[in-house]
Design an enzyme around this catalytic site. Structure first.
Site, PDB file in Angstrom:
ATOM      1  CB  CYS A 114     -12.476  25.662   1.215  1.00  0.00           C
ATOM      2  SG  CYS A 114     -11.450  26.230  -0.139  1.00  0.00           S
ATOM      3  CG  HIS A 255     -14.920  28.695   2.538  1.00  0.00           C
ATOM      4  ND1 HIS A 255     -13.663  29.149   2.864  1.00  0.00           N
ATOM      5  CD2 HIS A 255     -14.883  28.357   1.214  1.00  0.00           C
ATOM      6  CE1 HIS A 255     -12.893  29.080   1.786  1.00  0.00           C
ATOM      7  NE2 HIS A 255     -13.613  28.613   0.776  1.00  0.00           N
ATOM      8  CG  ASN A 285     -11.068  30.680  -1.018  1.00  0.00           C
ATOM      9  OD1 ASN A 285     -10.702  30.173   0.037  1.00  0.00           O
ATOM     10  ND2 ASN A 285     -11.733  30.014  -1.948  1.00  0.00           N
TER      11      ASN A 285
HETATM   12  O1  UT7 Z   1     -13.283  27.794  -2.013  1.00  0.00           O
HETATM   13  C1  UT7 Z   1     -13.483  26.630  -2.708  1.00  0.00           C
HETATM   14  C2  UT7 Z   1     -14.621  26.666  -3.592  1.00  0.00           C
HETATM   15  N1  UT7 Z   1     -14.462  27.653  -4.616  1.00  0.00           N
HETATM   16  C3  UT7 Z   1     -15.458  28.407  -4.925  1.00  0.00           C
HETATM   17  O2  UT7 Z   1     -16.481  28.322  -4.291  1.00  0.00           O
HETATM   18  C4  UT7 Z   1     -15.305  29.326  -6.104  1.00  0.00           C
HETATM   19  C5  UT7 Z   1     -16.559  29.273  -6.900  1.00  0.00           C
HETATM   20  N2  UT7 Z   1     -16.525  30.032  -8.164  1.00  0.00           N
HETATM   21  C6  UT7 Z   1     -16.499  31.372  -8.197  1.00  0.00           C
HETATM   22  O3  UT7 Z   1     -16.350  32.057  -7.215  1.00  0.00           O
HETATM   23  C7  UT7 Z   1     -16.785  31.996  -9.543  1.00  0.00           C
HETATM   24  O4  UT7 Z   1     -17.182  30.982 -10.436  1.00  0.00           O
HETATM   25  C8  UT7 Z   1     -15.589  32.778 -10.159  1.00  0.00           C
HETATM   26  C9  UT7 Z   1     -15.383  34.078  -9.404  1.00  0.00           C
HETATM   27  C10 UT7 Z   1     -14.340  31.947 -10.140  1.00  0.00           C
HETATM   28  C11 UT7 Z   1     -15.920  33.150 -11.610  1.00  0.00           C
HETATM   29  O5  UT7 Z   1     -17.134  33.886 -11.663  1.00  0.00           O
HETATM   30  P1  UT7 Z   1     -18.304  33.473 -12.668  1.00  0.00           P
HETATM   31  O6  UT7 Z   1     -19.370  34.466 -12.497  1.00  0.00           O
HETATM   32  O7  UT7 Z   1     -18.668  32.037 -12.388  1.00  0.00           O
HETATM   33  O8  UT7 Z   1     -17.631  33.646 -14.082  1.00  0.00           O
HETATM   34  P2  UT7 Z   1     -17.439  32.580 -15.250  1.00  0.00           P
HETATM   35  O9  UT7 Z   1     -16.390  31.591 -14.915  1.00  0.00           O
HETATM   36  O10 UT7 Z   1     -18.775  32.061 -15.684  1.00  0.00           O
HETATM   37  O11 UT7 Z   1     -16.896  33.519 -16.426  1.00  0.00           O
HETATM   38  C12 UT7 Z   1     -17.684  34.589 -16.973  1.00  0.00           C
HETATM   39  C13 UT7 Z   1     -16.787  35.417 -17.888  1.00  0.00           C
HETATM   40  C14 UT7 Z   1     -15.991  34.550 -18.878  1.00  0.00           C
HETATM   41  O12 UT7 Z   1     -15.884  35.275 -20.074  1.00  0.00           O
HETATM   42  P3  UT7 Z   1     -16.871  34.961 -21.320  1.00  0.00           P
HETATM   43  O13 UT7 Z   1     -16.636  33.523 -21.650  1.00  0.00           O
HETATM   44  O14 UT7 Z   1     -18.256  35.221 -20.805  1.00  0.00           O
HETATM   45  O15 UT7 Z   1     -16.409  35.920 -22.360  1.00  0.00           O
HETATM   46  C15 UT7 Z   1     -14.629  34.483 -18.222  1.00  0.00           C
HETATM   47  O16 UT7 Z   1     -13.594  34.277 -19.175  1.00  0.00           O
HETATM   48  O17 UT7 Z   1     -15.837  36.115 -17.102  1.00  0.00           O
HETATM   49  C16 UT7 Z   1     -14.524  35.846 -17.609  1.00  0.00           C
HETATM   50  N3  UT7 Z   1     -13.586  35.913 -16.512  1.00  0.00           N
HETATM   51  C17 UT7 Z   1     -13.007  37.049 -16.110  1.00  0.00           C
HETATM   52  N4  UT7 Z   1     -13.082  38.311 -16.572  1.00  0.00           N
HETATM   53  C18 UT7 Z   1     -12.349  39.255 -15.939  1.00  0.00           C
HETATM   54  C19 UT7 Z   1     -13.182  34.892 -15.693  1.00  0.00           C
HETATM   55  N5  UT7 Z   1     -12.321  35.385 -14.774  1.00  0.00           N
HETATM   56  C20 UT7 Z   1     -12.193  36.710 -15.003  1.00  0.00           C
HETATM   57  C21 UT7 Z   1     -11.449  37.737 -14.403  1.00  0.00           C
HETATM   58  N6  UT7 Z   1     -11.562  38.994 -14.893  1.00  0.00           N
HETATM   59  N7  UT7 Z   1     -10.645  37.518 -13.342  1.00  0.00           N
END
Ligand code: UT7
Length: 332
Positions: A114, A255, A285
């Site tokens: 990215c 980004h 993204n």
């Molecule tokens: O471009 C290159 C660099 N990339 C980035 O900068 C991406 C950085 N990361 C992110 O944007 C975020 O971490 C995500 C959007 C990918 C995820 O958001 P988050 O707030 O960090 O969520 P998390 O991974 O901590 O997950 C929280 C909960 C989990 O459930 P439990 O364990 O709390 O029950 C996940 O399983 O959200 C769940 N979850 C979802 N729920 C509904 C993860 N993905 C989804 C989804 N829909 N798509």
């Protein structure tokens, strides 16, 4: 001494749109969750027979046309992509050059995920300032849908396809020059974002392919935290190094990975909402294409004026990061 001027911008987004509603029929997710956690509402997806180079060509044509520089004067083409037409060779940059009918150019790809666009901007600047090249076409192009696992809700909601391009050319006028570019990398975080299969670290194997190892894998939450920390430090440093107050930035073009990352960095810089360029809602993204696609949105809305100052920042797999202070300097 030759300086490097950011002359023009162009972008392309494929026609097909994949909405959050569509994704909620494919994996266990919802429009509400995706919008709240990322700011993304929809993303564009390339047609099956549409390649990364096809999209790069569309963006490049616009950038060249808007630059006022004749295609024959382009002497280098650099493409940032993690989804090339072909892994290894030929490079997507050579394919784009050929499709554009460019003559005798230096052409190559770089892999900085990215952060790719900031990296190729720094390459263009260095080649021009050294006197080796005069007019460099830089392209960020991605068909991320080809390397996205649409059974993994942690990644498939994020990514989209598209391309953006810019022409950077030599000038003797320092007022037009790109002011500064920072680039960095830290391989200790390599495992946060990976496509494990296909390289010599994990050679092709049919079983691995079935297991989806050729798709992007991400430790999202860890990546998020490192991104906010690293980006904030980097943009503060580039502003301090150049004695520029954040209030003097006309367009902060980060980004477009996640609205919450953009907001956190923007708040740390005390950016006003109207300074911050946001396209993550409509494009998701698009990795190396995200910054030029965002600049193009500002340009096509009529809000990017000659002499205005852009602050770019990016973060991605590697891990890599970078920032740049770039005046928009079209030829008069
Ligand atoms: O471009 C290159 C660099 N990339 C980035 O900068 C991406 C950085 N990361 C992110 O944007 C975020 O971490 C995500 C959007 C990918 C995820 O958001 P988050 O707030 O960090 O969520 P998390 O991974 O901590 O997950 C929280 C909960 C989990 O459930 P439990 O364990 O709390 O029950 C996940 O399983 O959200 C769940 N979850 C979802 N729920 C509904 C993860 N993905 C989804 C989804 N829909 N798509």
């Amino acid at each position: 001494m030759a300086y490097a001027a950011f002359r023009s911008i162009g972008a392309y987004a494929p026609k097909k749109i994949l909405t959050n509603e569509d994704l909620s029929k494919m994996v266990d997710t919802s429009d509400d969750w995706i919008v709240k956690r990322t700011g993304i509402k929809e993303r564009h997806i390339a047609a099956k027979d549409e390649t990364t180079s096809d999209m790069g060509v569309q963006a490049a044509k616009k950038a060249i046309e808007r630059s006022g520089i004749h295609p024959n004067e382009i002497d280098m083409v650099v493409c940032a992509t993690i989804s090339p037409d072909y892994f290894c060779m030929p490079s997507t940059a050579t394919i784009i050059s050929n499709k554009l009918g460019l003559g005798n150019v230096t052409a190559f790809d770089i892999s900085a995920a990215c952060t790719g666009f900031v990296y190729i901007l720094s390459i263009a600047k260095a080649f021009i300032e050294s006197g080796m090249k005069k007019n460099v076409l830089i392209i960020g192009a991605e068909k991320l849908s080809a390397i996205t696992d649409y059974t993994d809700r942690g990644t498939c909601i994020l990514f989209g396809d598209g391309a953006g391009a810019a022409v950077i050319s030599a000038t003797e006028n320092k007022d037009e020059a790109i002011i500064d570019i920072h680039t960095g990398a830290d391989g200790t975080y390599a495992d946060l974002l990976m496509t494990p299969n296909g390289g010599t670290g994990s050679p092709h194997d049919s079983l691995e392919l079935e297991a989806g190892a050729c798709f992007m894998q991400m430790k999202g939450n860890e990546t998020f935290k490192v991104a906010v920390r690293t980006l904030t430090k980097d943009v503060v440093e580039i502003l301090n190094d150049n004695n520029i107050e954040s209030s003097k930035i006309d367009h902060f073009v980060p980004h477009q990975a996640n609205y919450r990352i953009i907001k956190a960095v923007g708040d740390a810089l005390k950016m006003r909402d109207e300074q911050v360029v946001l396209t993550v809602g409509k494009f998701g993204n698009t990795s190396g294409a995200s910054i030029p696609m965002a600049i193009n949105e500002v340009y096509e809305s009529g809000s990017l004026k000659a002499g205005e100052l852009m602050l770019l920042d990016a973060f991605g797999g590697g891990l890599t990061w970078g920032s740049a202070l770039v005046p928009f300097s079209p030829l008069k």
